[in-house]
Motif scaffolding. Sequence first.
Motif, short mmCIF file in Angstrom:
data_model
loop_
_atom_site.label_atom_id
_atom_site.label_comp_id
_atom_site.label_asym_id
_atom_site.label_seq_id
_atom_site.Cartn_x
_atom_site.Cartn_y
_atom_site.Cartn_z
N ALA A 36 0.85 -1.14 0.09
CA ALA A 36 0.12 -0.01 -0.07
C ALA A 36 0.69 1.37 -0.16
N ILE A 37 0.56 2.22 -0.79
CA ILE A 37 1.27 3.53 -0.98
C ILE A 37 0.32 4.59 -1.08
N PHE A 38 0.57 6.06 -0.67
CA PHE A 38 -0.06 7.09 -0.73
C PHE A 38 -0.16 7.33 -2.10
N ASN A 39 -1.27 7.54 -2.55
CA ASN A 39 -1.65 7.76 -4.22
C ASN A 39 -0.96 8.89 -4.52
N PRO A 40 0.04 8.80 -5.38
CA PRO A 40 0.97 9.84 -6.01
C PRO A 40 0.23 11.28 -6.15
N GLU A 41 -0.70 11.36 -6.82
CA GLU A 41 -1.45 12.67 -7.28
C GLU A 41 -2.00 13.36 -6.15
N ASP A 42 -2.59 12.53 -5.13
CA ASP A 42 -3.07 13.05 -3.87
C ASP A 42 -1.97 13.95 -3.15
N LEU A 43 -0.79 13.39 -3.05
CA LEU A 43 0.59 14.04 -2.60
C LEU A 43 0.44 15.38 -3.35
N ASN A 44 0.36 15.45 -4.41
CA ASN A 44 0.32 17.04 -5.28
C ASN A 44 -0.67 17.64 -4.59
N ALA A 45 -1.79 17.15 -4.46
CA ALA A 45 -2.85 17.92 -3.82
C ALA A 45 -2.76 18.36 -2.67
N LEU A 46 -2.07 17.54 -1.78
CA LEU A 46 -1.62 17.80 -0.37
C LEU A 46 -0.63 19.24 -0.44
N GLU A 47 0.38 19.04 -1.51
CA GLU A 47 1.30 20.24 -1.34
C GLU A 47 0.60 21.47 -1.79
N GLN A 48 -0.53 21.64 -2.58
CA GLN A 48 -1.13 22.88 -2.66
C GLN A 48 -1.99 23.16 -1.68
N ALA A 49 -2.44 22.18 -0.93
CA ALA A 49 -3.21 22.77 0.01
C ALA A 49 -2.19 23.34 1.16
N LEU A 50 -0.94 22.75 1.42
CA LEU A 50 0.00 23.21 2.26
C LEU A 50 0.60 24.61 2.00
N ARG A 51 0.57 24.77 0.73
CA ARG A 51 0.92 25.93 -0.01
C ARG A 51 -0.07 27.35 0.40
N ILE A 52 -1.37 26.82 0.34
CA ILE A 52 -2.47 27.66 0.47
C ILE A 52 -2.52 28.12 1.97
N LYS A 53 -2.11 27.08 2.80
CA LYS A 53 -2.02 27.51 4.39
C LYS A 53 -0.99 28.30 4.69
N GLU A 54 0.14 28.30 4.00
CA GLU A 54 1.33 29.14 4.36
C GLU A 54 0.90 30.39 3.96
N THR A 182 -9.29 19.31 -8.60
CA THR A 182 -8.42 18.00 -8.78
C THR A 182 -7.04 18.43 -9.47
N VAL A 183 -6.13 17.94 -8.94
CA VAL A 183 -4.76 18.26 -9.20
C VAL A 183 -3.85 17.32 -10.00
N ASN A 184 -3.24 17.49 -10.99
CA ASN A 184 -2.50 16.80 -11.96
C ASN A 184 -1.11 16.39 -11.39
N GLY A 185 -0.61 15.08 -11.74
CA GLY A 185 0.63 14.85 -11.30
C GLY A 185 1.77 15.64 -11.74
N SER A 186 1.53 16.58 -12.84
CA SER A 186 2.80 17.38 -13.07
C SER A 186 2.69 18.83 -12.20
N ALA A 187 2.02 18.77 -11.26
CA ALA A 187 2.04 19.80 -10.15
C ALA A 187 3.12 19.61 -9.36
N ALA A 188 3.55 20.52 -8.35
CA ALA A 188 4.57 20.55 -7.59
C ALA A 188 4.57 19.17 -6.75
N GLU A 189 5.79 18.64 -6.42
CA GLU A 189 5.87 17.46 -5.87
C GLU A 189 5.49 17.92 -4.20
#
Length: 289
Positions: A36-54, A182-189
């Motif tokens: 089991a792994i963290f779905n890759p594009e959901d990690l891209n989505a998490l990064e966008q959320a954390l940037r908004i938080k900042e 919804t966020v693409n895999g081409s978004a920031a890691e």
Amino acid sequence: MKLKIVVLAKQVPDTRNVGKDAMTAEGTVNRAALPAIFNPEDLNALEQALRIKEQNPGTTVGLLTMGPPRAGEIIREGLYRGADTGWLLTDRLFAGADTLATSYALATAIEKIGDVDIVIGGRQAIDGDTAQVGPQVAQKLGLNQVTYAEEILKIENGKATIRRLIDGGVEVVEAPLPLVVTVNGSAAECRPANAKLVMKYKYAACPLEVAEDDTRKGLRAERPYLNLTQWSVADVDGDASQCGLSGSPTKVKEVQNIVFQAKESKTLTASDQDIDGMIKELLNDKIIG
């Protein structure tokens, strides 16, 4: 601007390791047989959320996931990176869900969370590749949606400015909140785990992850932030007939692991004659052109 963000995250089987035991007799993925792994594009989505938080002091980020108790690991991984909280939907009635049943369960949970400004998820999960769940959640909640996002540029005056990567180029759009993105895999890691946050949350767990004799029980009683929220179908006031297999009209008949092998090979030199001949052959066979 203070925002409440929910990130849709999924623990997925590593589809690079699909074998003969990948499917159950009912035609669903045998998740116990695959890493089991963290779905890759959901990690891209998490990064966008954390940037908004900042960018917006006072903003909170929570991860919402659905799965067996072990899926709580996804929430911990989010906390290690900077998320504030999480919710695990776990119930046997959720098992075997297709995109329709999954989006129903997630939408009911988001309604229970309440007052959500932005829902962000990956474009698609690698165990299904449908890209349907995010848009279906938006539809069920009656929210605006922006898909194929590459970067959430800013949130200002109740609107999000988003850059989308689409066929043929890039476009920038504005959309009013509340909103599903919804966020693409081409978004920031996604950023790596923070050592201090790992130490803080490493014992965080959902109730079903903790046995009666677990030594962490006392620690979790002293530190409430280690208690991750766990919800069943009843907890989110869900309709059991719309969850799991009973709410899933889509059935997978079979999964095959196909390995492509060349029937023949050719060795070419760098001469103009060989290259010209190869191009003509590819054109004649309609492989290119």
